[in-house]
Scaffold this active site. Structure first.
Site, PDB file in Angstrom:
ATOM      1  CD1 TRP A  12      48.573  43.810  26.425  1.00  8.09           C
ATOM      2  CD2 TRP A  12      48.147  42.161  24.966  1.00  8.09           C
ATOM      3  NE1 TRP A  12      47.559  44.235  25.607  1.00  8.09           N
ATOM      4  CE2 TRP A  12      47.268  43.246  24.714  1.00  8.09           C
ATOM      5  CE3 TRP A  12      48.067  41.013  24.174  1.00  8.09           C
ATOM      6  CZ2 TRP A  12      46.314  43.208  23.699  1.00  8.09           C
ATOM      7  CZ3 TRP A  12      47.113  40.981  23.164  1.00  8.09           C
ATOM      8  CH2 TRP A  12      46.243  42.060  22.940  1.00  8.09           C
ATOM      9  CG  ASN A  14      46.303  47.379  24.484  1.00  8.17           C
ATOM     10  OD1 ASN A  14      46.623  46.784  25.502  1.00  8.17           O
ATOM     11  ND2 ASN A  14      45.283  48.210  24.488  1.00  8.17           N
ATOM     12  CG  ASP A  15      45.230  51.479  23.286  1.00  4.32           C
ATOM     13  OD1 ASP A  15      45.148  50.471  22.583  1.00  4.32           O
ATOM     14  OD2 ASP A  15      44.272  51.956  23.897  1.00  4.32           O
ATOM     15  CD  GLN A  31      46.164  50.482  28.431  1.00  6.83           C
ATOM     16  OE1 GLN A  31      45.250  49.733  28.730  1.00  6.83           O
ATOM     17  NE2 GLN A  31      46.672  51.350  29.288  1.00  6.83           N
ATOM     18  CG  PHE A  71      41.562  50.478  30.608  1.00  3.37           C
ATOM     19  CD1 PHE A  71      42.272  49.387  31.069  1.00  3.37           C
ATOM     20  CD2 PHE A  71      40.296  50.236  30.067  1.00  3.37           C
ATOM     21  CE1 PHE A  71      41.758  48.083  30.986  1.00  3.37           C
ATOM     22  CE2 PHE A  71      39.771  48.942  29.974  1.00  3.37           C
ATOM     23  CZ  PHE A  71      40.496  47.872  30.432  1.00  3.37           C
ATOM     24  CB  SER A  72      44.276  54.290  26.787  1.00  7.59           C
ATOM     25  OG  SER A  72      44.855  53.120  26.272  1.00  7.59           O
ATOM     26  NE  ARG A 138      37.276  52.077  26.147  1.00 11.85           N
ATOM     27  CZ  ARG A 138      36.124  51.439  26.042  1.00 11.85           C
ATOM     28  NH1 ARG A 138      35.284  51.396  27.057  1.00 11.85           N
ATOM     29  NH2 ARG A 138      35.798  50.841  24.896  1.00 11.85           N
ATOM     30  CG  ASP A 139      40.463  55.275  25.800  1.00 14.90           C
ATOM     31  OD1 ASP A 139      40.872  54.649  26.792  1.00 14.90           O
ATOM     32  OD2 ASP A 139      39.909  54.727  24.826  1.00 14.90           O
ATOM     33  CD  GLU A 193      38.176  51.052  22.274  1.00 13.02           C
ATOM     34  OE1 GLU A 193      37.771  50.398  23.232  1.00 13.02           O
ATOM     35  OE2 GLU A 193      39.016  50.609  21.468  1.00 13.02           O
ATOM     36  CD1 TRP A 291      41.008  46.842  19.853  1.00 15.04           C
ATOM     37  CD2 TRP A 291      41.745  45.131  21.104  1.00 15.04           C
ATOM     38  NE1 TRP A 291      41.652  47.366  20.958  1.00 15.04           N
ATOM     39  CE2 TRP A 291      42.107  46.341  21.730  1.00 15.04           C
ATOM     40  CE3 TRP A 291      42.113  43.927  21.702  1.00 15.04           C
ATOM     41  CZ2 TRP A 291      42.814  46.372  22.943  1.00 15.04           C
ATOM     42  CZ3 TRP A 291      42.815  43.964  22.896  1.00 15.04           C
ATOM     43  CH2 TRP A 291      43.153  45.168  23.503  1.00 15.04           C
TER      44      TRP A 291
END
Ligand code: FRU
Length: 482
Positions: A12, A14-15, A31, A71-72, A138-139, A193, A291
């Site tokens: 997997w 993602n970002d 990610q 996380f990001s 976050r991020d 985000e 998403w």
């Protein structure tokens, strides 16, 4: 092998995270689940490239553990050794990431550092470095800010549920004080985000303005995940947009279309830019999924993998009739020019006798004449197809991938629309491979990125709508080595 869209060989993704250009290499962290194709065990995967085209895969950079998922976030090079974690001669790379706690509902900002130019990372013993007691903080994106009198670090991050970007300041990257808050503003139909903040020049002038990117999910312009672009000024403390953006939800289509979007497609999310490049080379990469369905996308049992990145895109601002727009120019592999069609009059749907490359570029220049639009078809076997339709009256290009969605999640079956101004000749550049199309119009100031379902032996067609159109030219280029 040169590919259009980066993805790791398995698992997997993602970002994009921690994009940094360092010692002549572009580092792309992302990610990543080292253990499978689900969105779980979030860690930072890693690839690097000398040119944004050929990527080498590296071992997991920052891994999840019993306490946290990683996380990001972003990376800076600590040239002045303000953290004391490296030296001035051999500066440490500092990664800011969100600690997504496994033991409580809490998101805090943490750091990890690398003393070998980004290959291996150590989590800092004093983590977290910033804790607001929030479940949705976050991020972090950290940038260097040079004001009139001083230079310091600024962090932008989100309070996702509040639809806010929060700004912090630090001198040593370890201690942070709150500066200001921006939002809610503009599209607020989902959580905010992955913010990014950077100055960008207006092409052909000495004018520079600030760009604040905010991804939101759901509530994007095409449904689900999308990224809005706020243009304004940043004085080192506060971001002030050029115009006030009324709060808007997806149900208000006209309101949504008045906002500035990075991309009008379904599959361009969480895009952020590289640290370590001059402002003239500001370069963005985004996650090429949504998403709404990312977790349900089918995987190949032989080499299970989910998710990939968009093409890298160089950014600038351009003034179009008094309004500033973000311009994106893809950093794409060189192509070998194959077929070229010219001066073809078309009314009824006609097959275009060119081979569609596995990965490549299609450049269309189409005169409308008396017609009110045209349709470009990309047609596979069994009626599977993707249709691009231009409507001159609405000044819109639509991309309909519904007939390519067999075997894909129900949410995938969609058609999206992008504004494209009417002009005597409409030019469209498509970067295409077997799973996605990136469409650049109006000189890169309009971009639409969509995954497409599989089309076996695709053929091209063109039809005029309401009259004859003229294909001034179609130039097909295949990516070398595919
Ligand atoms: C955006 C996002 C981020 C978060 C990460 C988790 O796609 O939801 O807000 O840090 O993905 O994987």
């Amino acid at each position: 092998m040169t590919r259009l869209h980066y993805s790791p060989p398995r698992n997997w993704v993602n970002d994009p995270n921690g994009l940094v250009h360092h010692k002549g290499r572009y580092h792309l962290y992302f990610q990543y689940n080292p253990l499978g194709v689900e969105h779980d065990n979030m860690s930072w995967g890693h690839a690097s490239s000398p040119d944004l085209l050929e990527w080498d895969d590296h071992p997991v950079a920052i891994g999840f553990d019993d306490e946290e998922q990683v996380f990001s976030g972003s990376i800076v090079v600590d040239h002045e050794n303000s953290t004391g974690l490296g030296t001035v001669e051999e500066p440490a790379l500092i990664a800011f990431y969100t600690s997504h706690s496994k033991t409580q509902s809490l998101q805090t900002q943490s750091i990890a550092y690398s003393l070998d130019d980004g290959l291996t990372w150590t989590k800092y013993s004093g983590n977290p470095i910033l804790d607001r007691g929030s479940e949705n903080f976050r991020d972090p994106k950290v940038i260097r800010c040079t004001g009139a009198e001083e230079t310091y670090w600024v962090m932008v991050a989100v309070e996702a549920e509040d639809r806010q970007v929060v700004f912090y300041r630090s001198d040593d990257l370890l201690h942070w004080t709150h500066l200001s808050t921006f939002g809610p503003a503009g599209a607020v139909g989902g959580v905010w985000e992955c913010p990014d903040l950077f100055p960008l020049r207006v092409e052909g002038t000495d004018e520079t303005h600030w760009v604040l990117l905010v991804s939101l999910n759901p509530g994007g312009i095409a449904g689900g995940s999308g990224t809005q672009c706020f243009l304004g000024e940043f004085d080192g403390r506060t971001f002030t947009p050029h115009t006030d953006f009324p709060l808007t939800q997806s149900a208000d289509d006209a309101g949504m279309r008045r906002l500035d979007w990075v991309d009008y497609g379904r599959d361009c999310y969480a895009g952020v830019t590289f640290a370590g490049l001059p402002d003239e080379e500001r370069t963005l990469i985004a996650w090429m999924s949504n998403w709404d369905y990312a977790k349900q996308m089918p995987v190949d049992e032989g080499a299970p993998q989910r998710g990939s990145m968009t093409l890298p895109r160089r950014l600038s601002l351009v003034d179009v009739d008094g309004r500033l727009r973000l311009r994106q120019v893809p950093v794409a592999p060189s192509v070998v020019e194959g077929a070229r069609l010219e001066e073809l009059e078309v009314t009824q749907k006609s097959h275009l006798p060119v081979a569609v490359p596995d990965a490549g570029r299609l450049e269309f220049a189409i005169s409308l004449g008396e017609a009110c639009g045209f349709e470009i078809g990309l047609e596979g076997e069994d009626e599977a197809r993707v249709v691009l339709a231009y409507d001159a009256q609405a000044e819109e290009l639509s991309v309909d991938r519904r007939a390519s969605a067999a075997g894909l999640p129900a949410e995938f079956a969609s058609a999206e629309r992008m504004p494209v101004a009417a002009a005597p000749v409409i030019t469209l550049t498509l970067w295409l491979d077997r799973r996605a199309v990136e469409i650049y119009a109006e000189n890169g100031t309009r971009v639409l990125t969509d995954l497409i379902g599989s089309l076996r032996s695709p053929q091209l067609s063109l039809a005029g709508i309401g009259g004859a159109v003229r294909l001034e030219s179609l130039v097909v280029g295949s990516v070398v080595g595919t």
